[in-house]
Design a protein around this motif. Structure first.
Motif, short mmCIF file in Angstrom:
data_model
loop_
_atom_site.label_atom_id
_atom_site.label_comp_id
_atom_site.label_asym_id
_atom_site.label_seq_id
_atom_site.Cartn_x
_atom_site.Cartn_y
_atom_site.Cartn_z
N ARG A 258 0.82 -1.21 0.00
CA ARG A 258 0.00 0.00 0.00
C ARG A 258 0.85 1.26 0.00
O ARG A 258 0.33 2.36 0.24
N PHE A 259 2.15 1.14 -0.32
CA PHE A 259 3.00 2.33 -0.42
C PHE A 259 2.43 3.31 -1.44
O PHE A 259 2.41 4.52 -1.23
N ARG A 260 2.01 2.78 -2.58
CA ARG A 260 1.32 3.55 -3.61
C ARG A 260 0.23 2.67 -4.21
O ARG A 260 0.26 1.45 -4.09
N MET A 261 -0.70 3.27 -4.91
CA MET A 261 -1.73 2.51 -5.61
C MET A 261 -1.10 2.01 -6.92
O MET A 261 -1.16 2.69 -7.94
N SER A 262 -0.49 0.83 -6.87
CA SER A 262 0.17 0.29 -8.04
C SER A 262 -0.76 -0.58 -8.88
O SER A 262 -0.56 -0.71 -10.09
N LEU A 263 -1.74 -1.18 -8.24
CA LEU A 263 -2.74 -2.00 -8.92
C LEU A 263 -4.01 -1.93 -8.09
O LEU A 263 -3.95 -2.04 -6.86
N PRO A 264 -5.18 -1.71 -8.73
CA PRO A 264 -6.42 -1.60 -7.94
C PRO A 264 -6.60 -2.76 -6.98
O PRO A 264 -6.33 -3.92 -7.31
N SER A 265 -7.08 -2.44 -5.77
CA SER A 265 -7.24 -3.46 -4.73
C SER A 265 -8.14 -4.59 -5.18
O SER A 265 -7.95 -5.75 -4.79
N GLN A 266 -9.14 -4.28 -6.00
CA GLN A 266 -10.12 -5.28 -6.42
C GLN A 266 -9.76 -5.95 -7.74
O GLN A 266 -10.56 -6.71 -8.29
N HIS A 267 -8.57 -5.68 -8.26
CA HIS A 267 -8.16 -6.29 -9.52
C HIS A 267 -8.02 -7.80 -9.33
O HIS A 267 -7.48 -8.26 -8.33
N PRO A 268 -8.52 -8.62 -10.27
CA PRO A 268 -8.42 -10.07 -10.11
C PRO A 268 -7.00 -10.57 -9.85
O PRO A 268 -6.81 -11.52 -9.08
N ALA A 269 -6.01 -9.93 -10.47
CA ALA A 269 -4.62 -10.36 -10.25
C ALA A 269 -4.21 -10.19 -8.80
O ALA A 269 -3.42 -10.97 -8.26
N GLN A 270 -4.75 -9.14 -8.16
CA GLN A 270 -4.43 -8.88 -6.76
C GLN A 270 -5.21 -9.83 -5.84
O GLN A 270 -4.69 -10.35 -4.86
N LEU A 271 -6.47 -10.06 -6.18
CA LEU A 271 -7.32 -10.90 -5.34
C LEU A 271 -6.87 -12.36 -5.35
O LEU A 271 -6.99 -13.05 -4.34
N ALA A 272 -6.37 -12.83 -6.48
CA ALA A 272 -6.08 -14.26 -6.63
C ALA A 272 -4.59 -14.56 -6.70
O ALA A 272 -4.21 -15.66 -7.13
N ALA A 273 -3.76 -13.64 -6.29
CA ALA A 273 -2.31 -13.86 -6.38
C ALA A 273 -1.89 -15.01 -5.47
O ALA A 273 -2.35 -15.11 -4.33
N PRO A 274 -1.03 -15.91 -5.95
CA PRO A 274 -0.54 -16.99 -5.09
C PRO A 274 0.37 -16.45 -3.99
O PRO A 274 0.90 -15.34 -4.10
#
Length: 586
Positions: A258-274
């Protein structure tokens, strides 16, 4: 003006005018200013330049150096431009305190100007001028700056300032310190004139070397569970969109801090990252500590690439995280080059990418549903929790509101989706957020700025001085305090370290708890803010909604003191004098 020949008497402003003109040429709109006897030429020079209608940074006074340096950093993090702060002799920079750590670790292009007491016999008119002398003025700050210099009267001051800004702006960006002795700053004549960091040229990184990009692309396309880890890609808004495109087109999981908004919090890549240990290929982009080796290291067979503008973390003395490839590159340029190379290699890997995308979409849908349940459950609790704070902020904040966050992952339920709407300090010093918001508000005057902080951090931040600055510069902030009556380091961390110890047995957390608990709402009202004290999710939601409107419509600072259970699990009793909950008092 001919700065090299102009004489303005025994106490002139020629040097100070050169300094201010060089700052203005660098796009610095204001010089955050803390008064000092040797800095008075800057005040006179600014007044003369304004009278002549010449371009000059505005002097921005602060009543505490902590506020000045944090506000400067807050301005820079929103604009991306260099900033400057002036402080008195050795005392002012020492008052910057732990925020020097923030400036360095957060990578803020900050010019720190400090004076040095007069040494000319005719100017030594106060005992303080002897007391303030040090053997090496720059030594106290040297571990927290990229560059420091003490300019002499025979040197071209404009070029020295330009050099300082060149170093500060070159990636990885960071603070620099310039000491200007009293006799130099008050000089009636000066060597040379204004100069520019652009003339010296600021170095930049490209997209990386081609063999490394080809290898990264090949590894990502051949992976079953690829993972991208980033912390600072979002400093460049261009990188945010490129990162989202990369993850979407090639089914990559991504974990960003959360240092910066690098990828939206709700982006699938963020939600499902291993998880890091489960990934078979890890790409680290602009992140110095992407995992904790003792907790969640990559597997022994995991292939790791580290890319960034400091891919070896040269500023950290001991850095033991391993990698198979390290490469210098700027985030947006690298992502552009990587996408092009992936497009070239992709046809051979279409089926694998399709399977990854299906699994990612399914995992993201399940994770998103779980987070929604967590938000509902948190707001249904009878008392406040950190989860409720995150869920309430998520519900009240608008997409373009700026959240300056000092609570970190505890606010994970608060989603941010737009570049430039989420900021953390980048280091581990607390107290930064309350004043960083001042600079953020000045840099984005049409946006609502929200500060989330803990009670200990709020106290570190000099709240009275921060609220004064909000009123002085008409940049009201909605500040939310997670108040659990103490420090995690002196309570739950003690229990973690000594689970069967005497402190745990006796519940004596002396040194970690606040007793009595400060009444932050009363203090805020005394400083001219509207204040709420709340203890339930319903009260919090109402206070946040009303507070946001007060900040936006009435231009008045708002402080919400949110009473949480203590670190040791007890219900927070609130201030000893019994402040009523959920009431706003103007």
């Amino acid at each position: 003006m001919e700065f090299s020949v102009t004489s303005l008497g025994p106490r002139g402003t020629a040097a100070a005018e050169v300094l201010l003109t060089t700052l203005a040429a660098a796009g610095i709109e204001r010089l955050w200013f803390c008064s000092g006897s040797e800095l008075v030429p800057l005040q006179e020079a600014a007044a003369r330049m304004r009278a002549r209608e010449e371009r000059c940074p505005a002097l921005a006074p602060a009543i505490h150096e902590h506020v000045a340096i944090c506000a400067a950093m807050g301005e820079s993090m929103v604009t991306g431009r260099p900033v400057a702060v002036a402080a008195h002799a050795d005392l002012g920079p020492l008052n910057f305190g732990a925020e020097l750590h923030t400036a360095f670790r957060g990578g803020y292009p900050l010019l720190i100007l400090s004076g040095y007491p007069a040494t000319h016999p005719e100017r030594r008119t106060s005992q303080a001028f002897w007391n303030q002398q040090r053997w090496d003025h720059g030594e106290a700050l040297r571990q927290y700056t990229k560059w420091d210099y003490r300019v002499a009267a025979h040197e071209p001051l404009g070029t020295v300032v330009a050099r300082a800004l060149q170093v500060a702006r070159t990636e990885p960006t960071g603070p620099v310190q310039l000491t200007v002795p009293a006799e130099v700053l008050a000089a009636a004549t000066v060597v040379g004139g204004p100069d520019s960091a652009d003339r010296l040229a600021v170095a930049g990184h490209g997209g990386g070397h081609e063999p490394g990009i080809r290898e990264i692309a090949r590894r990502l396309l051949g992976a079953d569970r690829p993972l991208l880890l980033t912390e600072r890609a979002g400093k460049d808004p261009r990188a945010v969109h490129l990162l989202a495109e990369l993850c979407e087109r090639y089914a990559l999981g991504c974990r960003s801090t959360r240092f910066r908004m690098s990828l939206p919090s709700q982006h699938p890549a963020q939600l499902a990252a291993p998880r890091v240990p489960d990934a078979d290929v890890v790409l680290v982009l602009e992140h110095h500590v992407p995992w904790i080796p003792a907790v969640d290291p990559p597997g022994s067979d995991t292939w790791v690439a580290v890319v960034g503008q400091d891919p070896i973390a040269a500023e950290i003395p001991l850095h033991e995280l391993g990698a198979d490839l390290r490469m210098y590159a700027a985030p947006a340029e690298f992502l552009t080059a990587l996408l092009a190379e992936l497009d070239r290699q992709a046809p051979k890997h279409h089926e694998r990418t399709r399977r990854r995308a299906e699994r990612l979409a399914g995992d993201a849908q399940a994770a998103g549903a779980e987070l929604e349940r967590a938000r509902r459950d948190a707001l249904a609790e009878p008392h406040l929790t950190h989860a409720a704070l995150g869920a309430a902020l998520d519900q009240v904040l608008h997409p373009d509101d700026i959240l300056v966050d000092e609570l970190g992952d505890t606010l994970g339920l608060s989603r941010r989706s737009e570049p430039g709407t989420l900021f953390q300090n980048g280091g581990s010093s607390l107290g930064w957020a309350t004043s960083a918001c001042v600079g953020a508000g000045l840099a984005a005057p049409d946006r609502v700025v929200v500060c989330s902080t803990g009670d200990g951090a709020y106290l570190f931040g000099g709240p009275a001085a921060a609220l004064w600055a909000q009123r002085r510069y008409d940049v009201p902030v909605l500040t939310v305090i997670a108040n659990n009556g103490g420090y995690r380091t002196g309570t739950s961390h003690v229990d973690d370290y000594y689970p069967d110890g005497e402190v745990a047995r006796t519940q004596d957390y002396t040194g970690g708890v606040f007793d009595p608990v400060p009444d932050h709402a009363a203090e805020a009202r005394a400083a001219g803010a509207v204040a709420f004290t709340v203890s339930t999710p319903a009260e919090l939601l109402a206070a946040l909604a009303e507070g946001r409107e007060i900040v936006r419509r009435h231009r008045t600072p708002v402080v919400v003191d949110a009473l949480l259970p203590t670190h040791t699990g007890d219900r927070h009793a609130g201030p000893a004098h019994g402040t009523s909950h959920g009431k706003a008092r103007r």
